[in-house]
Design an enzyme around this catalytic site. Structure first.
Site, short mmCIF file in Angstrom:
data_model
loop_
_atom_site.label_atom_id
_atom_site.label_comp_id
_atom_site.label_asym_id
_atom_site.label_seq_id
_atom_site.Cartn_x
_atom_site.Cartn_y
_atom_site.Cartn_z
N TYR A 144 0.86 -1.19 0.00
CA TYR A 144 0.00 0.00 0.00
C TYR A 144 0.89 1.24 0.00
CZ TYR A 144 -3.27 3.59 1.66
OH TYR A 144 -4.03 4.72 1.78
N ASP A 239 9.25 2.54 -0.08
CA ASP A 239 8.24 3.25 0.69
C ASP A 239 8.42 2.82 2.15
OD1 ASP A 239 6.09 4.30 1.95
OD2 ASP A 239 4.58 3.57 0.52
N LYS A 267 4.37 8.84 8.85
CA LYS A 267 4.09 8.26 10.17
C LYS A 267 5.09 8.71 11.25
CE LYS A 267 0.91 5.01 8.33
NZ LYS A 267 0.90 4.22 7.14
C1 LIG Z 1 0.30 4.77 5.71
C2 LIG Z 1 1.08 4.51 4.49
C3 LIG Z 1 1.10 5.40 3.40
C4 LIG Z 1 0.20 6.59 3.33
O1 LIG Z 1 0.48 7.53 4.31
P1 LIG Z 1 -0.67 8.59 4.72
O2 LIG Z 1 0.02 9.49 5.69
O3 LIG Z 1 -1.78 7.78 5.31
O4 LIG Z 1 -1.08 9.29 3.48
C5 LIG Z 1 1.95 5.15 2.35
N1 LIG Z 1 2.75 4.07 2.35
C6 LIG Z 1 2.76 3.19 3.38
C7 LIG Z 1 3.69 2.03 3.34
C8 LIG Z 1 1.91 3.36 4.46
O5 LIG Z 1 1.89 2.46 5.45
#
Ligand SMILES: *Cc1c(COP(=O)(O)O)cnc(C)c1O
Length: 430
Positions: A144, A239, A267
């Site tokens: 994701y 990511d 995060k």
């Molecule tokens: C949470 C998440 C996102 C998106 O971040 P948001 O701050 O919710 O937009 C993107 N990549 C990964 C791996 C995530 O866990």
């Protein structure tokens, strides 16, 4: 357990916000009951509007590595707010946070702050395309990356398929430039790179996928990914929105010693405030406006409040014992839990890495792919979630989500949690 205040608020919210929430998975649609409205949090605990107390393992979906209401972060935010919340002009805290992050994350030489993980990822993809002059991106099934159009794409049937839109409102055109390959499958990745030679700007992946349960990379998977990207001149984007500052101070890239070209962060980097970032090699980052032609901007990006929280968080993470202690906590949790899970191993499995963990309701002891996770019994998870809630343990309300330990979870919290897990399994597995 009385939940009338949460229920009343949710009823009201349903008329005002789509699904009563500002982010879909909060809505409890994949578990039982209605969402709890949280009124406060301190350390490992949260309290709902009805006054019920829970040990929290959602931790705002990952950012709160120190737990709720960390004193140093709150102090930093409070003090900074007194001088103003945003100027839309450079501020010394942006420089300070950039310096800290660059010193911690090995592959980042230059960085741009944004407001969320989604924003970081969509900007990183634009940058990869702008830098390489190529259009296509490869995404791994089950990873994701936030809700940008070209990443809300799922794999069709068959390996190495073209993407198909995974949400209404995403055009076929957007999906067409995204190729989907299964995680942990080097052969398929090579096939796709070969078939699309010279047209792929970047491969993006979560080095350790944490959004489809927890899937661990098979041995040498990430280094083989790096080799393939080099051989086919494809930029590698990690990511690390979850794994960054979670697996260690240098994230998954340091943990596995595999360096991406571009890293996205979110995060934990904001200490609980909205911050995202993307960074990488200097020659790539110099393509970002105003230094280069890849446009990306933000009114509130790098605002002093968010930067102050991030700085306080990074300073705490830099304590030389922090990750060792968190890791020990993770080991303690896992070792206690594993003996219980073993009793039910024909129904439930357990995976963890450092302070991230996940339970799966399946008899498959050898989970390595997204398809394995898709076959898990989510109805049983829903029952488990509800049983845990009744025992004062708050897990993320979806069987596809992982749990997070924070430095504020005490040994006592963990022991309580483990016995709640044991009782809950006893109740739901007959
Ligand atoms: C949470 C998440 C996102 C998106 O971040 P948001 O701050 O919710 O937009 C993107 N990549 C990964 C791996 C995530 O866990």
């Amino acid at each position: 357990m009385i939940k009338t205040k949460s229920e009343d608020l949710f009823k009201k919210a349903l008329n005002l916000l789509p699904g009563g929430v500002d982010s879909p998975v909060r809505s409890f649609r994949s578990v039982e009951g209605t969402p709890l409205f949280i009124s406060s949090g301190k350390g490992s605990r949260i309290k709902d509007e009805d006054g019920n107390d829970y040990i929290d393992y959602c931790m705002s979906w990952g950012p709160l590595i120190f737990g709720h209401g960390d004193t140093q972060i709150i102090e930093a935010v409070r003090e900074t707010a007194l001088s103003g919340t945003s100027f839309g002009a450079p501020h010394k805290f942006e420089v300070a946070l950039a310096e800290l992050v660059i010193s911690m994350v090995p592959s980042i030489e230059k960085i741009r702050f944004v407001n969320s993980g989604t924003e970081a990822v969509m900007s990183a993809i634009r940058l990869a395309r702008g830098f390489s002059g190529k259009d296509k991106i490869v995404k791994l099934d089950g990873c994701y990356h936030g809700h940008a159009d070209f990443l809300l794409v799922a794999g069709g049937s068959g390996l190495a398929s073209f993407g198909i839109p995974d949400s209404a409102g995403v055009t076929d055109g957007n999906a067409r430039d995204t190729l989907i390959v299964p995680y942990n499958d080097i052969a398929s990745l090579e096939t796709v790179f070969e078939k699309n030679k010279g047209t792929i700007a970047a491969l993006i992946l979560e080095p350790v996928p944490c959004n489809y349960g927890l899937i661990l990379p098979v041995e040498n998977y990430l280094s083989k990914v790096r080799e393939l990207c080099d051989r086919y001149s494809v930029l590698l984007i990690f990511d690390e929105v979850i794994t960054g500052f979670r697996l260690g101070k240098g994230g998954a890239q340091e943990y596995y010693n595999v360096m991406p070209d571009i890293t996205t962060l979110g995060k934990i980097i904001g200490g609980g405030l909205p911050v995202g970032a993307y960074g990488g090699r200097k020659d790539i980052m110099s393509k970002v406006a105003p230094e280069g032609p890849v446009y990306q901007a933000g009114t509130l990006s790098g605002n002093p409040l968010a930067m102050a929280a991030g700085i306080a968080a990074m300073k705490k993470l830099s304590d030389k014992n922090f990750y060792k202690e968190l890791s020990d906590k993770g080991k303690f949790f896992s070792s206690k839990l594993i003996s219980i899970i073993n009793k039910y191993s024909n129904k439930v499995q357990f995976r963890s890495i450092e302070s991230i963990f996940c339970l799966y309701f399946t008899e498959n002891r050898n989970l390595t792919t997204v398809d394995d996770v898709k076959k898990c019994n989510m109805k049983l998870f829903a029952k488990f979630h509800s049983a845990m809630l009744n025992k004062g343990i708050y897990l993320s309300p979806s069987g596809y989500e992982v749990g997070f330990l924070s430095s504020s979870h005490s040994e006592d919290d963990i022991i309580k949690t483990i016995s709640a897990i044991e009782e809950s399994l006893k109740e739901i597995i007959t």
